[in-house]
Design an enzyme around this catalytic site. Structure first.
Site, PDB file in Angstrom:
ATOM      1  N   ASP A  99       0.712  -1.723   0.201  1.00  0.00           N
ATOM      2  CA  ASP A  99       0.258  -0.105   0.033  1.00  0.00           C
ATOM      3  C   ASP A  99       0.022   1.194   0.509  1.00  0.00           C
ATOM      4  O   ASP A  99       1.965   1.367   0.685  1.00  0.00           O
ATOM      5  CB  ASP A  99      -0.877   0.234   1.257  1.00  0.00           C
ATOM      6  CG  ASP A  99      -1.918  -0.981   1.153  1.00  0.00           C
ATOM      7  OD1 ASP A  99      -2.500  -1.528  -0.262  1.00  0.00           O
ATOM      8  OD2 ASP A  99      -2.575  -0.911   1.966  1.00  0.00           O
ATOM      9  N   THR A 100       0.916   1.974  -0.423  1.00  0.00           N
ATOM     10  CA  THR A 100       1.307   3.073  -0.665  1.00  0.00           C
ATOM     11  C   THR A 100       0.687   4.830  -0.361  1.00  0.00           C
ATOM     12  O   THR A 100      -0.581   4.831  -0.923  1.00  0.00           O
ATOM     13  CB  THR A 100       1.882   3.053  -2.535  1.00  0.00           C
ATOM     14  OG1 THR A 100       2.714   2.064  -2.615  1.00  0.00           O
ATOM     15  CG2 THR A 100       2.576   4.343  -2.647  1.00  0.00           C
ATOM     16  N   ILE A 101       0.954   6.079  -0.834  1.00  0.00           N
ATOM     17  CA  ILE A 101       0.549   7.327  -1.069  1.00  0.00           C
ATOM     18  C   ILE A 101       1.477   7.877  -2.271  1.00  0.00           C
ATOM     19  O   ILE A 101       2.727   7.446  -2.165  1.00  0.00           O
ATOM     20  CB  ILE A 101       0.677   8.085   0.738  1.00  0.00           C
ATOM     21  CG1 ILE A 101       1.773   8.169   0.117  1.00  0.00           C
ATOM     22  CG2 ILE A 101       0.139   7.557   1.180  1.00  0.00           C
ATOM     23  CD1 ILE A 101       2.319   9.950   0.269  1.00  0.00           C
ATOM     24  N   MET A 158      -1.505   5.319  -7.291  1.00  0.00           N
ATOM     25  CA  MET A 158      -1.241   4.308  -6.018  1.00  0.00           C
ATOM     26  C   MET A 158      -1.247   3.172  -6.264  1.00  0.00           C
ATOM     27  O   MET A 158      -2.586   2.430  -6.135  1.00  0.00           O
ATOM     28  CB  MET A 158      -0.932   4.540  -4.625  1.00  0.00           C
ATOM     29  CG  MET A 158      -2.483   4.212  -4.163  1.00  0.00           C
ATOM     30  SD  MET A 158      -2.701   6.123  -2.900  1.00  0.00           S
ATOM     31  CE  MET A 158      -3.103   7.109  -3.595  1.00  0.00           C
TER      32      MET A 158
END
Length: 563
Positions: free
Chosen positions: A371-373, A453
């Protein structure tokens, strides 16, 4: 103008079409502002970025401030225990600058150690997948070249929210709750990232005084406070006590890298990505493969649109699995991979009538032995920042050193535990990276700073946004709201890297007509509907009339706003 197929598909996905014009009614309008714009996955982070620019800070200052806040407010996707990549448009030099802020594997950990433990893949959590976190170094590198305010000023809003608290947003609360059962076994997580053993609930106030103290040390002592000071020594002691390998020496030796973005043209637009160790050039390969086809005539949501996108993705991802790795260990043939000639050669494998069950890479490596921003900012002087930052899998490894208030990333899970693979584990090596910022110029001028993302969805999302804008005539918000496609099952550059043999699976978001689903099945595709794996989008576009246009992901908590 949108095609009828696009109107039908998008209307189904977003609820309705405008009763006067018939155009797609998006979840919200595009946002327009004359001076500055920020688009992030959290409204408070967006407001922080705007406050920084109102106070005279650059788009880079704003991006750093927002990223620091997101590490507090959205720990389900990022934090100072993770890595960072960025592309910056500098209006003074009229050039793009890229930064690879990814960290390397511990020098004391070897492939033989994984073999000794009987592991065929790097574990997803715990001490073994942890690599050096590069985000803080990335902040200071970007700030050193493009910052106007002090780093103490940039970090002050995040420090204040960490001490005083903020209400947790809905999507973040959902993913936080999912992470707690998996990560509470690791030392320091439960104590620092739960409320009496549970995740904070939607709207509940969350404070992180430990992170406030850590950010204060960084604000006062600079990057060396993190990589060579007390923070680094705390991390070193923690891993020594918990069967880990990340050390003070690994942190002290870390350096990020300025890199030149690479590009391809797509219907007159120059699309820019960062070269490996990331996967950005997969988006360029897909665009090259799709350019010969008249997607506008086929229409959004048509069988041809979904089929061609999927087949191009399969071809690009075969090369991604074989040839994307740390360039210090394997020199990927980037120029060849993103060339039009190579796309013409590989495109001959695409059939309009039949899905490919298996794909071999077009270039066989010659080794050199969710998971990423994502956020984007633009200031009144014309500077634009495309920045992505991540702990990799959700909240990362679960390893949370005592008193520091952050979790170390588990990016090392992306290594292959096979001798002779370009992405094979080695000490002091950067793993294959999924997080990628993107940028588009037109006629040498900035046009779009954007990202999507979400793991392997990212290059697929980059391509779909551009198809929606360029081929299907959607506006910036519609392009993000339109239902998405994700193909899953390609050969991966990580884990055991088993080759695709069954054609993989197309996952379609609600909104694609059933006639398209049936036509895809007739071509041999496996099609299924899935909730959730479609990424998160933020974007800022240069308004041809002056100022900026922004859009934000409707599937997350974010906001685009300007002044």
């Amino acid at each position: 103008m949108l095609t009828l197929a696009a109107l039908a598909a998008c209307a189904a996905a977003t609820g309705a079409a405008d009763r006067i014009t018939g155009h797609t009614f998006a979840t919200r309008s595009e946002v327009h502002a004359p001076n500055a714009m920020a688009a992030t996955s959290h409204p408070l982070a967006t407001q922080i970025a705007l406050d920084v620019m109102k106070a005279g800070g650059s788009a880079v200052d704003a991006a750093i401030a927002a990223n620091a806040a997101l590490g507090l407010m959205e720990p389900t996707g990022n934090g100072i225990g993770g890595d960072l990549f960025a592309i910056v448009w500098d209006p003074e030099t009229r050039k793009l600058h890229g930064y690879n802020g990814s960290g390397r594997s511990p020098k004391s950990l070897s492939l033989a150690e994984f073999e000794r433990r009987g592991l065929s893949e790097v574990p997803s959590h715990g001490p073994l997948p942890v690599t050096v976190p590069g985000a803080v170094d990335g902040w200071f590198a970007l700030h050193g070249r493009f910052g106007r305010r002090t780093m103490a000023e940039n970090l002050a809003p995040a420090i204040a929210y960490a001490r005083n608290g903020h209400p947790v947003h809905e999507v973040i609360a959902y993913y936080w709750d999912r992470s707690v059962p998996r990560l509470s076994k690791w030392p320091g997580f439960r104590e620092q990232f739960t409320i009496d053993g549970r995740a904070p609930r939607r709207g509940e106030t969350w404070k992180n005084p430990n992170l406030a103290n850590t950010l204060q040390q960084i604000a006062e002592g600079g990057r060396d406070a993190f990589y060579k000071g007390g923070i680094a020594r705390t991390i070193d002691a923690y891993f020594k006590a918990n069967d880990g390998f990340l050390s003070f020496d690994d942190l002290a030796a870390h350096e990020g890298e300025w890199v030149d973005p690479v590009s391809t043209s797509y219907r007159g637009y120059d699309v820019w990505e960062l070269p490996p160790s990331g996967q950005g050039i997969a988006a360029l390969q897909i665009l090259n493969l799709l350019e010969p086809y008249d997607l506008k005539a086929y229409g959004f949501g048509s069988p041809e649109h979904v089929h061609l996108f999927t087949e191009a993705k399969k071809l690009a991802f075969a090369d991604r699995a074989a040839s994307y790795a740390d360039p210090e260990f394997y020199r990927s043939p980037v120029e060849r991979l993103i060339s039009k000639a190579y796309a013409r050669e590989r495109g001959k494998l695409i059939s309009m009538d039949r899905a490919m069950p298996a794909v071999e890479p077009g270039i066989i490596p010659q080794l050199n032995e969710g998971d990423t921003i994502y956020l984007t900012t633009a200031d009144a002087d014309g500077m634009m920042v495309s920045l992505i930052q991540s702990n990799y899998r959700g909240m990362g490894s679960g390893m949370a050193p005592p008193g520091l208030g952050f979790i170390l990333q588990d990016r090392g899970e992306q290594f292959v535990l096979k001798q002779g693979h370009p992405n094979s584990f080695a000490p002091g090596k950067r793993p294959f990276h999924t997080i990628i910022p993107a940028f588009v110029t037109r006629d040498g001028k900035p046009w779009l700073s954007y990202g999507v993302m979400g793991g392997a969805m990212q290059p697929q999302g980059h391509v779909q946004i551009l198809l929606n804008l360029i081929d299907f005539g959607m506006n910036l918000q519609e392009a993000g709201d339109a239902p998405r496609i994700q193909h899953d099952g390609s050969t991966e550059p990580a884990g055991q890297a088993e080759p695709m043999a069954d054609g993989g699976r197309i996952e379609l978001e609600t909104g694609f007509p059933y006639e398209t689903v049936r036509a895809l099945m007739r071509k041999g595709h496996s099609v299924r509907f899935a909730d959730g794996p479609y990424g998160g989008y933020q974007a800022i576009m240069a308004n041809p009339h002056g100022g900026w246009t922004g859009a934000s992901e409707s599937r997350k908590d974010g906001q685009a706003a300007g002044y």
